[in-house]
Design a protein around this motif. Structure first.
Motif, PDB file in Angstrom:
ATOM      1  N   GLU A  50     -25.626 -17.498  28.855  1.00  0.00           N
ATOM      2  CA  GLU A  50     -26.884 -17.224  29.576  1.00  0.00           C
ATOM      3  C   GLU A  50     -27.168 -15.726  29.658  1.00  0.00           C
ATOM      4  O   GLU A  50     -28.321 -15.302  29.595  1.00  0.00           O
ATOM      5  CB  GLU A  50     -26.828 -17.819  30.989  1.00  0.00           C
ATOM      6  CG  GLU A  50     -26.774 -19.340  31.032  1.00  0.00           C
ATOM      7  CD  GLU A  50     -25.363 -19.889  30.917  1.00  0.00           C
ATOM      8  OE1 GLU A  50     -25.185 -21.102  31.151  1.00  0.00           O
ATOM      9  OE2 GLU A  50     -24.432 -19.106  30.602  1.00  0.00           O
ATOM     10  N   LYS A  51     -26.107 -14.918  29.792  1.00  0.00           N
ATOM     11  CA  LYS A  51     -26.324 -13.468  29.863  1.00  0.00           C
ATOM     12  C   LYS A  51     -26.641 -12.885  28.495  1.00  0.00           C
ATOM     13  O   LYS A  51     -27.371 -11.896  28.397  1.00  0.00           O
ATOM     14  CB  LYS A  51     -25.105 -12.782  30.474  1.00  0.00           C
ATOM     15  CG  LYS A  51     -25.032 -12.958  31.981  1.00  0.00           C
ATOM     16  CD  LYS A  51     -23.952 -12.121  32.598  1.00  0.00           C
ATOM     17  CE  LYS A  51     -23.902 -12.384  34.099  1.00  0.00           C
ATOM     18  NZ  LYS A  51     -22.757 -11.731  34.740  1.00  0.00           N
TER      19      LYS A  51
ATOM     20  N   LYS B 143     -28.444 -14.393  26.322  1.00  0.00           N
ATOM     21  CA  LYS B 143     -29.878 -14.694  26.195  1.00  0.00           C
ATOM     22  C   LYS B 143     -30.703 -13.730  27.057  1.00  0.00           C
ATOM     23  O   LYS B 143     -31.750 -13.229  26.619  1.00  0.00           O
ATOM     24  CB  LYS B 143     -30.133 -16.133  26.622  1.00  0.00           C
ATOM     25  CG  LYS B 143     -31.583 -16.603  26.503  1.00  0.00           C
ATOM     26  CD  LYS B 143     -31.669 -18.092  26.793  1.00  0.00           C
ATOM     27  CE  LYS B 143     -33.093 -18.612  26.639  1.00  0.00           C
ATOM     28  NZ  LYS B 143     -33.990 -18.163  27.718  1.00  0.00           N
ATOM     29  N   LEU B 144     -30.226 -13.459  28.259  1.00  0.00           N
ATOM     30  CA  LEU B 144     -30.910 -12.514  29.138  1.00  0.00           C
ATOM     31  C   LEU B 144     -31.010 -11.142  28.477  1.00  0.00           C
ATOM     32  O   LEU B 144     -32.065 -10.501  28.497  1.00  0.00           O
ATOM     33  CB  LEU B 144     -30.148 -12.420  30.463  1.00  0.00           C
ATOM     34  CG  LEU B 144     -30.505 -11.260  31.404  1.00  0.00           C
ATOM     35  CD1 LEU B 144     -31.930 -11.402  31.923  1.00  0.00           C
ATOM     36  CD2 LEU B 144     -29.525 -11.191  32.580  1.00  0.00           C
ATOM     37  N   ARG B 145     -29.926 -10.686  27.879  1.00  0.00           N
ATOM     38  CA  ARG B 145     -29.907  -9.373  27.218  1.00  0.00           C
ATOM     39  C   ARG B 145     -30.928  -9.317  26.094  1.00  0.00           C
ATOM     40  O   ARG B 145     -31.663  -8.327  25.945  1.00  0.00           O
ATOM     41  CB  ARG B 145     -28.495  -9.104  26.685  1.00  0.00           C
ATOM     42  CG  ARG B 145     -28.325  -7.804  25.914  1.00  0.00           C
ATOM     43  CD  ARG B 145     -26.904  -7.719  25.373  1.00  0.00           C
ATOM     44  NE  ARG B 145     -26.709  -6.546  24.538  1.00  0.00           N
ATOM     45  CZ  ARG B 145     -27.032  -6.465  23.250  1.00  0.00           C
ATOM     46  NH1 ARG B 145     -27.597  -7.515  22.637  1.00  0.00           N
ATOM     47  NH2 ARG B 145     -26.819  -5.352  22.561  1.00  0.00           N
TER      48      ARG B 145
ATOM     49  N   GLU C 224     -33.685 -11.087  25.708  1.00  0.00           N
ATOM     50  CA  GLU C 224     -35.058 -11.107  26.239  1.00  0.00           C
ATOM     51  C   GLU C 224     -35.432  -9.765  26.854  1.00  0.00           C
ATOM     52  O   GLU C 224     -36.590  -9.337  26.760  1.00  0.00           O
ATOM     53  CB  GLU C 224     -35.201 -12.236  27.248  1.00  0.00           C
ATOM     54  CG  GLU C 224     -35.133 -13.625  26.605  1.00  0.00           C
ATOM     55  CD  GLU C 224     -35.401 -14.753  27.587  1.00  0.00           C
ATOM     56  OE1 GLU C 224     -35.598 -14.463  28.792  1.00  0.00           O
ATOM     57  OE2 GLU C 224     -35.414 -15.921  27.158  1.00  0.00           O
TER      58      GLU C 224
ATOM     59  N   ASN D  28     -39.592 -12.135  32.940  1.00  0.00           N
ATOM     60  CA  ASN D  28     -39.175 -13.506  33.242  1.00  0.00           C
ATOM     61  C   ASN D  28     -38.217 -13.499  34.420  1.00  0.00           C
ATOM     62  O   ASN D  28     -37.854 -12.447  34.958  1.00  0.00           O
ATOM     63  CB  ASN D  28     -38.502 -14.133  32.013  1.00  0.00           C
ATOM     64  CG  ASN D  28     -38.621 -15.650  31.993  1.00  0.00           C
ATOM     65  OD1 ASN D  28     -38.924 -16.270  33.019  1.00  0.00           O
ATOM     66  ND2 ASN D  28     -38.383 -16.249  30.845  1.00  0.00           N
ATOM     67  N   GLN D  29     -37.789 -14.700  34.790  1.00  0.00           N
ATOM     68  CA  GLN D  29     -36.782 -14.878  35.841  1.00  0.00           C
ATOM     69  C   GLN D  29     -35.883 -16.042  35.445  1.00  0.00           C
ATOM     70  O   GLN D  29     -36.361 -17.059  34.934  1.00  0.00           O
ATOM     71  CB  GLN D  29     -37.446 -15.159  37.194  1.00  0.00           C
ATOM     72  CG  GLN D  29     -36.477 -15.208  38.360  1.00  0.00           C
ATOM     73  CD  GLN D  29     -37.188 -15.497  39.685  1.00  0.00           C
ATOM     74  OE1 GLN D  29     -37.525 -16.640  39.981  1.00  0.00           O
ATOM     75  NE2 GLN D  29     -37.429 -14.453  40.471  1.00  0.00           N
ATOM     76  N   THR D  30     -34.583 -15.896  35.665  1.00  0.00           N
ATOM     77  CA  THR D  30     -33.643 -16.960  35.323  1.00  0.00           C
ATOM     78  C   THR D  30     -32.513 -16.982  36.336  1.00  0.00           C
ATOM     79  O   THR D  30     -32.175 -15.957  36.930  1.00  0.00           O
ATOM     80  CB  THR D  30     -33.077 -16.751  33.897  1.00  0.00           C
ATOM     81  OG1 THR D  30     -32.266 -17.861  33.543  1.00  0.00           O
ATOM     82  CG2 THR D  30     -32.255 -15.484  33.798  1.00  0.00           C
TER      83      THR D  30
ATOM     84  N   TYR E 174     -31.823 -13.582  38.172  1.00  0.00           N
ATOM     85  CA  TYR E 174     -32.168 -12.322  37.504  1.00  0.00           C
ATOM     86  C   TYR E 174     -33.673 -12.294  37.256  1.00  0.00           C
ATOM     87  O   TYR E 174     -34.211 -13.172  36.575  1.00  0.00           O
ATOM     88  CB  TYR E 174     -31.427 -12.191  36.178  1.00  0.00           C
ATOM     89  CG  TYR E 174     -29.925 -12.074  36.315  1.00  0.00           C
ATOM     90  CD1 TYR E 174     -29.311 -10.834  36.377  1.00  0.00           C
ATOM     91  CD2 TYR E 174     -29.132 -13.213  36.399  1.00  0.00           C
ATOM     92  CE1 TYR E 174     -27.932 -10.721  36.502  1.00  0.00           C
ATOM     93  CE2 TYR E 174     -27.750 -13.111  36.527  1.00  0.00           C
ATOM     94  CZ  TYR E 174     -27.158 -11.864  36.584  1.00  0.00           C
ATOM     95  OH  TYR E 174     -25.795 -11.760  36.720  1.00  0.00           O
TER      96      TYR E 174
ATOM     97  N   TYR F 286     -36.665  -9.822  35.646  1.00  0.00           N
ATOM     98  CA  TYR F 286     -36.669  -8.664  34.754  1.00  0.00           C
ATOM     99  C   TYR F 286     -38.050  -8.455  34.135  1.00  0.00           C
ATOM    100  O   TYR F 286     -38.849  -9.381  33.986  1.00  0.00           O
ATOM    101  CB  TYR F 286     -35.611  -8.808  33.663  1.00  0.00           C
ATOM    102  CG  TYR F 286     -35.590 -10.140  32.949  1.00  0.00           C
ATOM    103  CD1 TYR F 286     -36.231 -10.318  31.720  1.00  0.00           C
ATOM    104  CD2 TYR F 286     -34.929 -11.229  33.498  1.00  0.00           C
ATOM    105  CE1 TYR F 286     -36.199 -11.531  31.053  1.00  0.00           C
ATOM    106  CE2 TYR F 286     -34.886 -12.459  32.845  1.00  0.00           C
ATOM    107  CZ  TYR F 286     -35.532 -12.601  31.631  1.00  0.00           C
ATOM    108  OH  TYR F 286     -35.511 -13.808  30.984  1.00  0.00           O
TER     109      TYR F 286
ATOM    110  N   ALA G 224     -34.010  -4.868  35.574  1.00  0.00           N
ATOM    111  CA  ALA G 224     -33.791  -6.184  36.171  1.00  0.00           C
ATOM    112  C   ALA G 224     -33.254  -6.020  37.581  1.00  0.00           C
ATOM    113  O   ALA G 224     -32.610  -5.014  37.913  1.00  0.00           O
ATOM    114  CB  ALA G 224     -32.824  -7.014  35.335  1.00  0.00           C
TER     115      ALA G 224
END
Length: 1094
Positions: free
Chosen positions: A550-551, A553-555, A557, A564-566, A587, A589, A600
């Motif tokens: 998941e992190k 993917k966050l990185r 994006e 976005n928010q996750t 998170y 960001y 973020a």
């Protein structure tokens, strides 16, 4: 009958299992309590602790007092908060852009108007020399925002040691830019928050405002700063590049020439940044890559260091076949084209702009036109050649032609003293297409350490072009100004997102600009012994947080600048890196317009809601609860900026400072006004409400103690700490004995581990003072092993507004839990089968594996140590049985002491026996090596000066001289395994074995461990928790990492690699030999005479 026989066979086994499970067992001559009995002990201890602590801390009373207020819960919207932070960053950056543009325009105009004076001397130019103030003395005054003594009326000039201060170009450049001080002052007056303003000249001098002394003023001859070698300068001076470095290792380079070549390659690598890609190959009669990197890799610090290490190992042999090296380079570029073209499928690897070959050789006449016609017509890859050494017998015409026919540049590096300047010769050539385009772009550098002392920062840059004449391709300078990580942190609404919420920022390479685990310069001082000359490690977001899909993917994006928010469940490391918590983090960001940055905000689940606090009484009445003294209770208020008067206040902000400021703010209220003007109204009202409620909590403590003093047996003091910054301690006699430093350390609840760790659980969290080394500490007044226990007060929507805490007397605590083990089933006491018997080793460990208590009298001094240091075999078995789990992370910001060669090294050494041939030829070898060194040494003295040689030589060896080096350490955190309450095991050794039992103590973070003594024949294996450097061959493999690069985004929209108007007439530097003919003839004559004398 068979069935009956089977049953009769099984019954004895079942009987043994029952006996083993419910009574006791022995494997080492000691009866050990059964698992069931140990489980009963842990339950009894849990019940006793929970009953006592519930009553003594008043946790339920605190919950009731807050919920009676009926404050409405409001959602803390991270998406809204992060957008506000992004807007503030954008506003801050925009102000800096305006200031930089003003400087650029003024410089271009100043250079355009200036007429070069070929007869100018140093006395003709008035300027403040940052390294020698005697020429133009200035009064300097300390300003806090610059952390230096400065003069805001003038700028200062720094000239590198290896550039003569009387050089005509330098003096004309200083004279032309003296008028820039006016713009510097105007910018500063418009924006007092503006930090250093400066520019680096393409000729080498550096002008910064306001004027300040240079850091090496005491020893100016040791100053190695050249602005043109700084990452922010080179990044702004040219577009990104793929670079292949070819190193000539033929036999003719033997000796000092090869050593100078190696240092030259090091310095060339230092000119590359994170947007560049690089590889290095050697060639003689064949050609090979120097390292495991099979293709071009990102020119980050780790990759460059590995390449330097491999270059250092090169030796000379054979003959130089340039076609071998060139074909190796061209084929590498050809293969890399497919990787670059794949874009996202290959994580956007490659610069996708300049392609460059840098050749370091001692010369040659080889005609390689056929090779270039095969691979480089039309020219797509520029070739730069650096002829290394002073051997005039080696011709240079062939290698010079390689550079000229491939739109590159030919340079001479004749000694160590010429390395730093000459390896920059390729940069102005690469900047030509950008200058000819006439386009300028703002760029932001990676985080680095400020040369003038403001800490970690990023730099905004913009180039300055020569606008005189048509098709002028000369870049004059790069202008910059700074934003520190502190500037960025100040925009984060920390009081809104809570003590465990945080903000972070990353750039297009995924490297962090801001993060709680980005170590500040004070923390990495050990690896910054060389100050600004040492590159801070480039730290990726996934290297400061545990990497989960998941992190990742966050990185991606964030790099792609999405908004976005996750929410994800993730491990979170405690600030002291000893504990690991698992929590749902949200998170939010977004990106910063006109930059490559994204920002973020991370919020734990218990930080998503807060109360909308409103005061029900008058502010004056509420203020009375804050300032009125409470008998035998100490009030502490966090040193936060509740009011404007605290901003920039020097020294410690005390509780008295804060109450006085708030009292003044309330007194200043107008009759109809209800909002405080000079204070943060929300923070103050929350503080006043907390002061009122915690006053009632303290009254509760006193009442309980008065009615039943036994409930406070073993309690040294009670504390309640709140989200609003209030801490109350009872009785006051305890903090009255503390020093001012101890009070200051306890003043901010958000800085306390007891407060922060309690937020992640609904259990009581115990902690003993940390004993980092595991050594026996004296158990006396100098080492008071009091225990701290805390518990969060959970309310509606998982709001945690307060934490209760108590300090426990360890003697009373030990008597309680050891006493509980005396009771067996049916309350029958048996001291021999309990922790009263020291033959049975009993430990209470916390959730990180640290010792909280033990029944071993001789181990009391180990309380606070990691259990693995005391009993590593058992700690490993606890991990193997998943009583504890282990997670590890690589710390790329660590520092390791350098071990001197041969001292303590365990590497194999070979012994060589000289042959007769060796003896006969030794004299010839020695004379050759001596002449090689002497020739280069004399060239440095004749043409560069003694001080330049010594400085350059020291710089070439600076890494070896450093006591510490940047390294990688493995950070380890142990944590309780999920779902296993009770466990047992058997540790086998050669001649004996050990049984152990473990059981979780409910409602706490504690584990009861009971075991037999170890065997004398089996030495204890030490298992540590502290971060350690991995043994050779272990740890992260840079070769494997290079095969699986992380996603990045290219700055390819600003690519300027070629221009049809570019002029290639000037493709070769003037040889130092031509400009010093008489000196050269004198030197050759001296060498000839010395040779005859020998």
């Amino acid at each position: 009958m068979a069935v009956l026989r089977t049953i009769s066979d099984v019954l004895p086994v079942l009987f043994l299992i029952v006996v083993f499970g419910f009574f006791s067992a022995s494997s080492n001559g000691v009866r050990l309590p059964s698992q069931a009995l140990v489980a009963k002990w842990s339950q009894d201890i849990s019940k006793e602790l929970k009953t006592k602590l519930d009553a003594a801390t008043g946790v339920q009373q605190v919950k009731m007092l807050y919920e009676e207020q009926n404050f409405p819960a409001v959602y803390v919207n991270g998406s809204v908060l992060v957008q506000k932070v992004a807007n503030k960053w954008q506003e801050m950056l925009q102000d800096k852009m305006v200031a930089v543009e003003n400087i650029v325009l003024k410089l271009e105009d100043a250079y355009k108007k200036h007429k070069r004076n070929y007869s100018i001397v140093e006395d003709d130019v008035q300027y403040y020399n940052a390294k020698n103030a005697s020429k133009m003395p200035l009064n300097l005054t300390y300003l806090d925002n610059f952390k230096s003594e400065v003069n805001t009326n003038y700028s200062a000039v720094q000239i590198p040691t290896d550039i003569w201060v009387g050089d005509n170009k330098i003096l004309n450049g200083i004279e032309a830019t003296n008028s820039i001080d006016e713009v510097f002052r105007e910018n500063y007056q418009k924006d007092p928050q503006l930090l250093w303003q400066y520019f680096g000249s393409a000729d080498g001098f550096y002008r910064s405002y306001p004027a300040a002394k240079w850091m090496t003023t005491e020893k100016p001859e040791q100053d190695q700063y050249d602005v043109r070698r700084r990452g922010w300068y080179i990044q702004a001076a040219s577009s990104p590049k793929n670079v292949m470095i070819l190193v000539d290792t033929s036999g003719s380079t033997f000796g000092m020439t090869l050593e100078i070549t190696k240092v030259s390659v090091y310095k060339a690598l230092d000119t590359l940044g994170n947007d560049d890609f690089v590889n290095v190959a050697w060639f003689n009669s064949s050609a090979e890559l120097v390292s495991c990197f099979e293709t071009f890799v990102q020119a980050n610090l780790r990759n460059k260091n590995l390449l330097k290490d491999k270059v250092k190992e090169l030796t000379s042999s054979g003959i130089a076949l340039f076609d071998k090296g060139l074909k190796k380079a061209f084929e590498a570029f050809k293969e890399f084209e497919d990787i670059e073209a794949a874009g996202r499928d290959q994580q956007n690897q490659g610069a996708m702009c300049h392609n460059v070959i840098l050749i370091f050789t001692d010369g040659g006449e080889a005609d390689e036109r056929a090779t270039f016609e095969e691979y480089n017509v039309p020219v797509k890859i520029r070739v730069f050649v650096f002829k290394v050494g002073t051997d005039s017998m080696v011709p240079a015409d062939g290698v010079r032609e390689m550079a000229c026919m491939n739109q590159g540049y030919f340079s001479n590096i004749q000694s160590f003293g010429a390395v730093r300047l000459t390896t920059l010769d390729y940069v102005p050539v690469l900047s030509r297409p950008m200058v000819l385009s006439g386009k300028k772009h703002f760029q932001w550098s990676d985080i680095y350490l400020d040369v003038l002392g403001l800490g970690m920062m990023t730099t905004l840059t913009r180039p300055v072009y020569n606008t005189t004449g048509e098709n002028n391709q000369q870049m004059l300078a790069v202008v910059g100004t700074d934003i520190t990580t502190k500037n960025m942190e100040d925009t984060v609404p920390q009081r809104k997102i809570g003590p465990e919420g945080y903000a972070f920022g990353i750039n297009s390479n995924g490297y962090i600009l801001l993060h709680p685990r980005l170590k500040a310069e004070a923390e990495i001082e050990a690896i910054l012994e060389l100050g600004y000359l040492t590159e801070p490690p480039n730290v990726d977001f996934l290297e400061v947080e545990y990497e989960i899909p998941e992190k990742t993917k966050l990185r991606i994006e964030m790099i792609d600048q999405e908004t976005n928010q996750t929410t994800m469940r993730t491990p979170i490391m405690s600030s002291d890196e000893r504990y690991l918590e698992f929590v749902n983090m949200t998170y939010s960001y977004t990106f910063i317009t006109n930059t490559t940055f994204s920002v973020a905000i991370a919020q734990p689940q218990f930080g998503l809601w807060e109360w909308s606090i409103t005061s029900k009484g008058s502010l004056l009445e509420d203020f009375g609860n804050l300032i009125d003294e409470q008998d035998d209770v100490t009030l502490l208020i966090a040193p936060w900026e509740f009011c404007d008067c605290h901003v920039g206040q020097e020294g410690r902000i005390t509780t008295e400072n804060i109450t006085n400021s708030i009292q003044e703010a309330i007194a200043a209220l107008q009759q109809l006004s209800t909002v405080l003007e000079i204070c943060d109204d929300y923070m103050v009202r929350k503080l006043l409400v907390d002061a009122n409620i915690t006053r009632h909590v303290a009254d509760y403590w006193k009442k309980v103690k008065q009615n039943d003093p036994t409930k406070f047996d073993g309690i040294i003091f009670n504390a309640v700490a709140t989200h609003g910054g209030v801490t109350r301690i009872y009785p006051s006699s305890v903090p009255e004995e503390w020093t001012a430093e101890e009070i200051a350390a306890f003043q901010d609840p958000w800085d306390q581990q007891y407060y922060r760790r309690a937020l992640y659980t609904d259990k009581y969290v115990f902690a003993a003072p940390y004993n980092s080394d595991g050594v026996m500490l004296p158990v006396n007044e100098s080492y008071w092993t009091s225990l701290m226990v805390s518990k969060a007060v959970h309310m509606t929507k998982d709001i945690i507004h307060a934490v209760v805490a108590a300090s426990l007397d360890p003697d009373v605590f030990n008597d309680m839990w050891i006493g509980k083990t005396k009771k067996g089933f049916n309350d029958m006491e048996d001291e021999k089968l309990s922790c009263v018997n020291e033959s049975i080793q009993c430990y209470i460990l916390d959730d990180g594996g640290f010792i909280v208590a033990t029944n071993q009298e001789d181990r009391q001094g180990n309380v606070g140590s990691f259990f693995g240091i005391i009993d590593g075999d058992l700690m490993l078995d606890l991990k193997n049985k998943t009583v504890y789990n282990l997670m590890t992370m690589n710390d790329f910001q660590a520092a390791c002491p350098r071990q001197s060669a041969g001292a303590g090294s365990s590497g194999p050494r070979s012994t060589s026996v000289p042959t007769l041939s060796d003896v006969v030829n030794f004299n010839t070898w020695a004379v050759t090596a001596a002449w090689s060194f002497l020739r280069h040494f004399l060239y440095d003295i004749f043409f560069l000066g003694v001080s330049d040689f010594s400085t350059s030589y020291v710089e070439a060896e600076d890494i070896e001289a450093s006591k510490n080096v940047s390294c990688i350490k493995i950070v380890k955190q142990y944590y309780h395994g999920d779902g296993i309450r009770d466990s047992s095991g058997l540790i086998d050794c050669t001649s004996c074995s050990r049984l152990w039992r473990a059981s979780h103590i409910d409602a706490t973070n504690l584990l009861l461990v009971v075991t037999e003594s170890g065997c004398d024949a089996c030495p204890n294996k030490v298992v540590t928790q502290v971060a350690e450097e991995p043994p050779p061959g272990e740890g992260p493999d840079p070769c494997e990492a290079a095969k699986h690069p992380r996603y990045r985004e290219r700055p390819s929209e600003h690519c300027y690699d070629f221009d049809e108007n570019e002029s290639f007439d000037d493709c070769s530097s003037a040889s130092i030999l031509r400009s010093h003919l008489y000196r050269l003839l004198a030197l050759q004559l001296l060498l000839l005479i010395l040779t005859r004398l020998m």
